[in-house]
Design a protein around this motif. Structure first.
Motif, PDB file in Angstrom:
ATOM      1  N   HIS A   1       7.393   4.691   4.990  1.00  0.00           N
ATOM      2  CA  HIS A   1       6.915   4.572   3.617  1.00  0.00           C
ATOM      3  C   HIS A   1       6.230   3.224   3.474  1.00  0.00           C
ATOM      4  O   HIS A   1       6.861   2.186   3.606  1.00  0.00           O
ATOM      5  CB  HIS A   1       8.077   4.669   2.629  1.00  0.00           C
ATOM      6  N   ASN A   2       4.942   3.241   3.228  1.00  0.00           N
ATOM      7  CA  ASN A   2       4.185   2.008   3.045  1.00  0.00           C
ATOM      8  C   ASN A   2       4.114   1.692   1.562  1.00  0.00           C
ATOM      9  O   ASN A   2       3.678   2.510   0.767  1.00  0.00           O
ATOM     10  CB  ASN A   2       2.768   2.150   3.596  1.00  0.00           C
ATOM     11  N   GLU A   3       4.526   0.488   1.188  1.00  0.00           N
ATOM     12  CA  GLU A   3       4.394   0.061  -0.197  1.00  0.00           C
ATOM     13  C   GLU A   3       2.962  -0.362  -0.438  1.00  0.00           C
ATOM     14  O   GLU A   3       2.393  -1.112   0.339  1.00  0.00           O
ATOM     15  CB  GLU A   3       5.310  -1.132  -0.489  1.00  0.00           C
ATOM     16  N   GLU A   4       2.400   0.163  -1.513  1.00  0.00           N
ATOM     17  CA  GLU A   4       1.049  -0.248  -1.864  1.00  0.00           C
ATOM     18  C   GLU A   4       1.128  -1.542  -2.667  1.00  0.00           C
ATOM     19  O   GLU A   4       2.128  -1.831  -3.318  1.00  0.00           O
ATOM     20  CB  GLU A   4       0.378   0.848  -2.688  1.00  0.00           C
ATOM     21  N   ARG A   5       0.040  -2.302  -2.619  1.00  0.00           N
ATOM     22  CA  ARG A   5       0.013  -3.554  -3.382  1.00  0.00           C
ATOM     23  C   ARG A   5      -0.130  -3.271  -4.860  1.00  0.00           C
ATOM     24  O   ARG A   5      -0.753  -2.311  -5.273  1.00  0.00           O
ATOM     25  CB  ARG A   5      -1.153  -4.411  -2.910  1.00  0.00           C
ATOM     26  N   ARG A   6       0.431  -4.158  -5.680  1.00  0.00           N
ATOM     27  CA  ARG A   6       0.276  -4.030  -7.132  1.00  0.00           C
ATOM     28  C   ARG A   6      -1.157  -4.382  -7.506  1.00  0.00           C
ATOM     29  O   ARG A   6      -1.740  -5.296  -6.968  1.00  0.00           O
ATOM     30  CB  ARG A   6       1.206  -4.997  -7.843  1.00  0.00           C
TER      31      ARG A   6
ATOM     32  N   GLY B   1       2.072  -1.154 -12.112  1.00  0.00           N
ATOM     33  CA  GLY B   1       2.820  -0.425 -11.090  1.00  0.00           C
ATOM     34  C   GLY B   1       2.168  -0.580  -9.737  1.00  0.00           C
ATOM     35  O   GLY B   1       1.200  -1.307  -9.572  1.00  0.00           O
ATOM     36  N   PHE B   2       2.700   0.096  -8.759  1.00  0.00           N
ATOM     37  CA  PHE B   2       2.171   0.017  -7.407  1.00  0.00           C
ATOM     38  C   PHE B   2       0.862   0.778  -7.304  1.00  0.00           C
ATOM     39  O   PHE B   2       0.766   1.925  -7.691  1.00  0.00           O
ATOM     40  CB  PHE B   2       3.177   0.589  -6.404  1.00  0.00           C
ATOM     41  N   GLY B   3      -0.137   0.118  -6.761  1.00  0.00           N
ATOM     42  CA  GLY B   3      -1.418   0.756  -6.492  1.00  0.00           C
ATOM     43  C   GLY B   3      -2.159   1.218  -7.723  1.00  0.00           C
ATOM     44  O   GLY B   3      -3.085   1.990  -7.634  1.00  0.00           O
TER      45      GLY B   3
END
Length: 156
Positions: A103-108, A114-116
């Motif tokens: 699971h890759n966290e997207e940048r804020r 929120g994320f991405g």
């Protein structure tokens, strides 16, 4: 089998027996040929009748091919009866391939929403209604009014 090697039992069969808790000649002798075979089968391995004969030969201290045909038939019937009592297979291998999920966290994004920059839309028929029930409404991220004109809606 740990310690002493049992006659007729090769490395793969010995590993199967160890994995079901049968580590010595005495362990196998205590439960018998058919039960030892069924423990391997219930563990999800795919033993053939050769394992059944090999276990019997190990307990009798003879080569598995020396087991009389009459005794082989008894072993087969007992193993088939025990197999019939097993639950139906779930069509899954005993030890299937391992799958890894990353699971890759997207940048804020800069808006802090929120994320991405992905936001959740409420589901249902009222997702595009204001508090007063009118269609349209204000897009909270872009601060557009009902006509789509950007501006300050007084929420800043």
């Amino acid at each position: 089998m740990s310690g002493t090697k049992m006659r007729n039992i090769g490395p793969k069969s010995a590993a199967w027996l160890r994995q079901v808790g049968l580590r010595t000649h005495e362990d196998v002798a205590a439960i018998g040929t058919v039960e030892a075979f069924m423990r391997v089968k219930r563990a999800g391995f795919k033993p053939t009748l050769n394992l059944l004969y090999a276990i019997e030969g190990a307990l009798l201290d003879c080569h598995w091919q020396e087991i009389p045909d009459e005794r082989r038939q008894e072993l087969i019937l007992a193993a088939e009866a025990a197999t019939a009592l097993l639950p139906a297979p779930r069509n899954k291998p005993a030890a299937g391939p391992v799958r890894t999920t990353v699971h890759n966290e997207e940048r804020r994004d800069d808006s802090g929403g929120g994320f991405g920059g992905v936001r959740e839309e409420p589901h249902g028929e009222d997702f595009n209604r204001d508090d007063d029930g009118r269609e349209g409404g204000v897009d909270e991220d872009r601060h557009e009014d009902r006509d789509g004109n950007e501006g300050n809606d007084g929420r800043d």
